[in-house]
Each structure stands twice: as structure tokens, then as C-alpha cells.
Design a protein around this motif. Sequence first.
Motif, mmCIF file in Angstrom:
data_model
loop_
_atom_site.group_PDB
_atom_site.id
_atom_site.type_symbol
_atom_site.label_atom_id
_atom_site.label_comp_id
_atom_site.label_asym_id
_atom_site.label_seq_id
_atom_site.Cartn_x
_atom_site.Cartn_y
_atom_site.Cartn_z
ATOM 1 N N PRO A 70 32.871 -17.545 -12.799
ATOM 2 C CA PRO A 70 32.065 -16.744 -11.890
ATOM 3 C C PRO A 70 32.917 -15.697 -11.154
ATOM 4 C CG PRO A 70 32.540 -18.882 -10.936
ATOM 5 C CD PRO A 70 33.052 -18.924 -12.339
ATOM 6 N N PRO A 71 32.262 -14.764 -10.432
ATOM 7 C CA PRO A 71 33.005 -13.707 -9.738
ATOM 8 C C PRO A 71 34.018 -14.270 -8.748
ATOM 9 C CG PRO A 71 30.663 -13.225 -9.768
ATOM 10 C CD PRO A 71 30.816 -14.628 -10.284
ATOM 11 N N LEU A 72 35.070 -13.508 -8.527
ATOM 12 C CA LEU A 72 36.145 -13.963 -7.651
ATOM 13 C C LEU A 72 35.738 -13.905 -6.178
ATOM 14 C CD1 LEU A 72 39.383 -12.474 -9.237
ATOM 15 C CD2 LEU A 72 38.112 -14.524 -9.814
ATOM 16 N N VAL A 73 36.399 -14.766 -5.412
ATOM 17 C CA VAL A 73 36.182 -14.838 -3.972
ATOM 18 C C VAL A 73 37.502 -14.493 -3.285
ATOM 19 C CG1 VAL A 73 35.689 -16.414 -2.078
ATOM 20 C CG2 VAL A 73 34.374 -16.576 -4.204
ATOM 21 N N GLN A 74 37.418 -13.641 -2.279
ATOM 22 C CA GLN A 74 38.619 -13.194 -1.567
ATOM 23 C C GLN A 74 39.084 -14.264 -0.571
ATOM 24 O OE1 GLN A 74 38.285 -9.196 -0.070
ATOM 25 N NE2 GLN A 74 39.780 -9.575 1.540
ATOM 26 N N ALA A 75 40.411 -14.374 -0.406
ATOM 27 C CA ALA A 75 40.962 -15.342 0.556
ATOM 28 C C ALA A 75 42.335 -14.864 1.014
ATOM 29 C CB ALA A 75 41.069 -16.721 -0.089
ATOM 30 N N THR A 76 42.865 -15.576 1.987
ATOM 31 C CA THR A 76 44.213 -15.277 2.501
ATOM 32 C C THR A 76 45.132 -16.447 2.168
ATOM 33 O OG1 THR A 76 43.278 -14.004 4.313
ATOM 34 C CG2 THR A 76 45.555 -14.748 4.561
#
Length: 249
Positions: A19-25
Amino acid sequence: MPTFHVDVSQTQIRALFSPPLVQATLLRRYKRFLADVRLSDGREVTAHCMNPGSMKGLTAEGSLVWLTPHDDPKRKLQWTWQIAHEGACPVGVNTNLPNHLVAAAAEAGAIEALTGYTSFRREVRYGAERSRIDLLAEGHPKDARPCYVEIKSVTLADAGTALFPDAVTARGLKHLRELERVVAQGHRAIMFYLVQRADCQRFAPARSIDPAYAEGVLAAKDAGVEVLVYSAQVSPEGITLGAPILTTP
DNA sequence: GAGTACAGTATCGGCACACC
DNA sequence: GGTGTGCCGATACTGTACTC
């Protein structure tokens, strides 16, 4: 399940994340396979890191990363780390992806050095030590030799030069020696480096990190092993195979 | 200091089983 | 008997922590 699928069109070869990527730190990377990250909603989770190497330059605390979510109950970790950033440059860190991308590109005839072959098999055992070659090309109408292709993911760079390896790699050296033996047996062998970042115009073995490996590359070339280096465009949507780039000793 | 176990996931080969 | 499917174990990847 793979976290991407390879899309082959007439104009480009792309590994699209699904699935589409999720942004994180990124908070910290530890134990090789694990990284703690903070999601945009504030949750702190542990992601699986597909890259078992040192990932030199890519593990700075606070840097932007991209993950794929999973709902597979068999997995312990529900997130996979796919993209890191060095400064503003996105860098693909999934070491599994280049093998699929290169195999699909070869089958589509997008890699000039591998055109003409009619059969491509992945993870085929070979050599005295029963290593597994990443890609075995066969069935060329004008070249009866099978072609053994070892694929490496390159993430380290310095001033526009992509570097490999990012840590001392005895296994990488072993692969080079295996390819030399393959050539000595009358077959064809290619060491294929896929640079998973778009800010490099050249490639060189990382002599300052692993001098033995750098010497091994030169020895392999002298022995007849072909060295191919391709760039890739990395984005949260996917990773697109780019053009060949120059190699320097 | 050297050697070894361990960490998580993807992939492949081998095997058992069901079905035609 | 041949084919397809699903499960399981082995393997690959290499830095870190632990033991001797």
C-alpha cells in the motif's frame, strides 16, 4: 507479501509501493532490523528495516522516513521502512526491491547488456559454495553462455559519487570471487549495482571503508566480470529505474 | 580478542495432500 | 499418474551482544 509491485511500461520500469507509503520521523535504528519511528499522528512504532547493512548516513535521528503499513497477523512488526533521507535526497533502503526491479527490467529488455536472453530465473544456486545468484539469464540466440547477475543495492554517496559497500562485507567479496569462478568456467557474469538515490553521477567501490572489497572489484573486472551501475529515481510513490552511470576505480 | 547466537522478513525447495 | 495448493524449513542478509 511484497510491499511493492513492479510496473513495466514502454517508457519506464517502476517499483510502485503498495500500500501507499506513510511519512514518519526516525527516532533511532537499532539491532539491524529494527527502527523506532514517530508517525504523523504522534504514535511511536517499531518498523522492520529490510536493509541489514550499516546504512551509513541514513540513520540520523529526526530525519524524514517513509514506511509501508501491513495488516498481516503473521508479522510481528506492522511497518516496513522503505525510504530514508540524506538531506533533501530520498534514498531507497529496501534491499529486496532492486532484485525485482532489475529482473523486471531485464525481462522487458530495458537493460542493454541483458537484451536477447529469453529466460530469467531468480535465486538460482550455483558455485562450489552453493551460493544463490540473484538472476540467471539464459537462452540467448547468439550467445550460448548463461549470464550470472549479482545485484547489489547502493545507498551510500559522497559528493555525487555512489559508494559500495557501506561497511566491510566479507559476503560481498565472496560473491565477487564466485563470479570470477563463473567466468573462468566459460560463462558470463555481471556485478550489477543499483543506486537507490538520484544525486549521484558516478560510482566507485568504497575503498576507505572496505579496501579488500575495492581490490576485489578490480580483480573481478580483470578476470572478465562485467560491472554495471544504474541509477534510480526514488519517491514515495515508487522507485524508477534510471540510466547507467559512470564507474571510477 | 575470537567465536557464536540472535534479530525479522522474503523467497525458494521439498513435501504432503486433495482433486481430476 | 499428473497437477495444483498450502505448509514448513532452510537460506540470505550483517551488526550487536553475549560467552568463552
